[in-house]
Design an enzyme around this catalytic site. Structure first.
Site, PDB file in Angstrom:
ATOM      1  N   GLN A 232      -7.632  51.396  52.212  1.00 10.64           N
ATOM      2  CA  GLN A 232      -6.258  50.866  52.287  1.00 10.64           C
ATOM      3  C   GLN A 232      -5.263  51.711  51.501  1.00 10.64           C
ATOM      4  O   GLN A 232      -4.059  51.497  51.609  1.00 10.64           O
ATOM      5  CB  GLN A 232      -6.221  49.422  51.762  1.00 10.64           C
TER       6      GLN A 232
ATOM      7  N   HIS B 157      -8.128  54.533  61.519  1.00  8.17           N
ATOM      8  CA  HIS B 157      -7.259  53.512  62.118  1.00  8.17           C
ATOM      9  C   HIS B 157      -6.370  52.775  61.125  1.00  8.17           C
ATOM     10  O   HIS B 157      -5.512  51.979  61.522  1.00  8.17           O
ATOM     11  CB  HIS B 157      -8.080  52.527  62.964  1.00  8.17           C
TER      12      HIS B 157
ATOM     13  N   CYS C 114     -12.795  33.156  59.885  1.00 10.57           N
ATOM     14  CA  CYS C 114     -13.472  32.287  60.829  1.00 10.57           C
ATOM     15  C   CYS C 114     -14.940  32.702  60.915  1.00 10.57           C
ATOM     16  O   CYS C 114     -15.261  33.760  61.417  1.00 10.57           O
ATOM     17  CB  CYS C 114     -12.829  32.424  62.202  1.00 10.57           C
TER      18      CYS C 114
HETATM   19  N1  PLP Z   1     -12.847  48.795  53.393  1.00 14.03           N
HETATM   20  C1  PLP Z   1     -11.617  48.246  53.444  1.00 14.03           C
HETATM   21  C2  PLP Z   1     -10.885  47.983  52.159  1.00 14.03           C
HETATM   22  C3  PLP Z   1     -11.063  47.910  54.664  1.00 14.03           C
HETATM   23  O1  PLP Z   1      -9.845  47.358  54.710  1.00 14.03           O
HETATM   24  C4  PLP Z   1     -11.783  48.174  55.850  1.00 14.03           C
HETATM   25  C5  PLP Z   1     -11.219  47.789  57.160  1.00 14.03           C
HETATM   26  O2  PLP Z   1     -11.266  46.667  57.567  1.00 14.03           O
HETATM   27  C6  PLP Z   1     -13.063  48.761  55.760  1.00 14.03           C
HETATM   28  C7  PLP Z   1     -13.539  49.063  54.504  1.00 14.03           C
HETATM   29  C8  PLP Z   1     -13.862  49.101  56.975  1.00 14.03           C
HETATM   30  O3  PLP Z   1     -13.307  50.195  57.620  1.00 14.03           O
HETATM   31  P1  PLP Z   1     -13.741  50.651  59.085  1.00 14.03           P
HETATM   32  O4  PLP Z   1     -13.019  49.753  60.023  1.00 14.03           O
HETATM   33  O5  PLP Z   1     -13.270  52.064  59.181  1.00 14.03           O
HETATM   34  O6  PLP Z   1     -15.227  50.560  59.177  1.00 14.03           O
END
Ligand code: PLP
Length: 404
Positions: free
Chosen positions: A181, A203, A328
């Site tokens: 993030q 993403h 959920c």
């Molecule tokens: N770590 C954090 C803090 C995230 O916000 C996310 C995404 O949801 C992930 C890990 C997982 O990332 P990815 O969707 O690239 O597997």
């Protein structure tokens, strides 16, 4: 039916047009396998992958050789934590993380516990923050890894990463940070911030889904990992599998755009959040900000609306794409583990909403969203006997919701 307004930028982001343009040739004309060494198709793909490594490295102040491509942060987290466990397990079997981490870290930690590792889960404070002092106290002789997120995906709290990294460095413990993030949203510098490993994901930074990477430090100290995927020995043996060239090109381009636009993006997201929260607070009482107001991700606003029923709240925001403080799970609505470990009561956690603002969010979106939120909360409170009692000055502290 028109699309709702997208205010869920911590869940995912749209691919930036500049990123898409960079990716497109690598689906068609330049479709080579980056591991094909014998012809121009392969060379061209490899060149594009090398450029992407440079672009990513530049954003986080690493070197290109320290970038290991993965399918995203989840895979990078698994590689970092299990890879360290397998490599250094004979030296020690203790790891440190926190209760506020993403499930990808928590579930990997659980897996390692089943394999005989001991994991300390630090409890964050009421803002969701873990301190360097907590880390220093938890480090033991047999600690081999500290894994703490840079910024929290639910409440946006930014951990004091530089200080935590300094403690780990001083005590000779490897430090991995889930910066999914943070990268592209706030400045990240693996040298100044004392990082040994770091993951990021396409993403979340206006790049494509299904691609990310793990930064693995090569000098001072040199981090060694046991691969978790066997195969052709790609990525210096750390992650086998044919590289996703268009995705990798997109990730690199997204990092280049993020580096170029960082200050602009931060100013934009902060201004939007300020606009949103000031409208909400001017019109509604009994609203709380979850997270650290002095160290929060730009564009992340997690708010608890007391005296409204959580499920009705999200239904009231029918034109907004937002995320609720409840996850959920099959049959039940579980309150978020992040809010829980920060000490937010279940009731309030259920009526918490994460609003996320980003590059494509406009002031008009914010005004529309704020109005819809204000209207929905007011309407729901009209139906709430508790709210009525509070209005009449009755002290509910012993019978109603518990806040922080
Ligand atoms: N770590 C954090 C803090 C995230 O916000 C996310 C995404 O949801 C992930 C890990 C997982 O990332 P990815 O969707 O690239 O597997």
């Amino acid at each position: 039916m028109t699309n709702p307004i997208y205010l869920d930028y911590q869940a995912t982001t749209p691919v930036d047009k500049r990123v898409l343009d960079a990716m497109l040739p690598y689906f068609t004309d330049a479709f080579g396998n980056a591991a094909s060494r014998s012809h121009a198709f392969g060379w061209k793909a490899e060149e594009a992958v090398d450029l992407s490594r440079e672009q990513i490295a530049s954003l986080i102040n690493a070197t290109a050789k320290e970038v290991v491509f993965t399918s995203g942060s989840t895979e990078a987290i698994n590689l970092a934590m299990k890879g360290v466990g397998d490599m250094y397990g004979a030296k020690g079997k203790h790891m440190i993380t926190s209760l506020a981490e993403h499930k990808a870290v928590l579930d990997t930690a659980k897996h390692l516990e089943k394999e005989g590792f001991e994991v300390t889960y630090l409890k964050p404070d009421a803002t969701g923050k873990v301190t360097a002092e907590q880390v220093a106290e938890a480090i033991r002789e047999d600690t081999i890894l500290v894994s703490l997120m840079w910024a929290n995906n639910e409440v946006g709290t930014i951990n004091p990463i530089r200080e935590i990294g300094a403690v780990c460095r001083e005590r000779g413990v490897l430090f991995f940070t889930d910066a999914t993030q943070a990268v592209g949203k706030i400045p990240v510098d693996v040298e100044a911030d004392n990082i040994d490993m770091l993951c990021l994901s396409g993403h979340k930074v206006y790049g494509p889904k299904g691609v990310g990477c793990l930064y693995v430090r090569r000098r001072k100290p040199r981090v060694r990992l046991v691969a978790q995927m066997d195969g052709g020995g790609h990525e210096r043996g750390m992650r086998s599998g044919t590289l996703n060239v268009p995705g990798i090109v997109g990730l690199g381009a997204a990092c280049a755009v993020a580096e170029q636009d960082l200050e602009k993006d931060i100013a934009h997201a902060n201004a939007l959040r300020e606009r949103f929260e000031s409208k909400i607070f001017a019109a509604l009482d009994y609203v709380e900000i979850n997270g650290d107001e002095n160290a929060r991700l730009p564009g992340c606003s997690n708010l608890s609306f007391a005296y409204v029923e959580g499920e009705s709240l999200i239904m009231g925001f029918k034109d907004l794409a937002v995320s609720s403080g409840s996850a959920c799970t099959s049959a039940s609505l579980e309150p978020s583990h992040v809010l829980q470990c920060m000490g937010v009561g279940d009731e309030l956690a259920h009526s918490s909403i994460r609003f996320g603002f980003g590059r494509l969010t406009t002031e008009e979106d914010i005004d529309f969203a704020a109005n819809q939120v204000i209207e929905a909360v007011k309407k729901l409170r009209e139906l709430s006997p508790l709210y009525e009692m509070v209005q009449e000055g009755i002290d509910l502290s012993t019978i109603a919701w518990t806040g922080h």
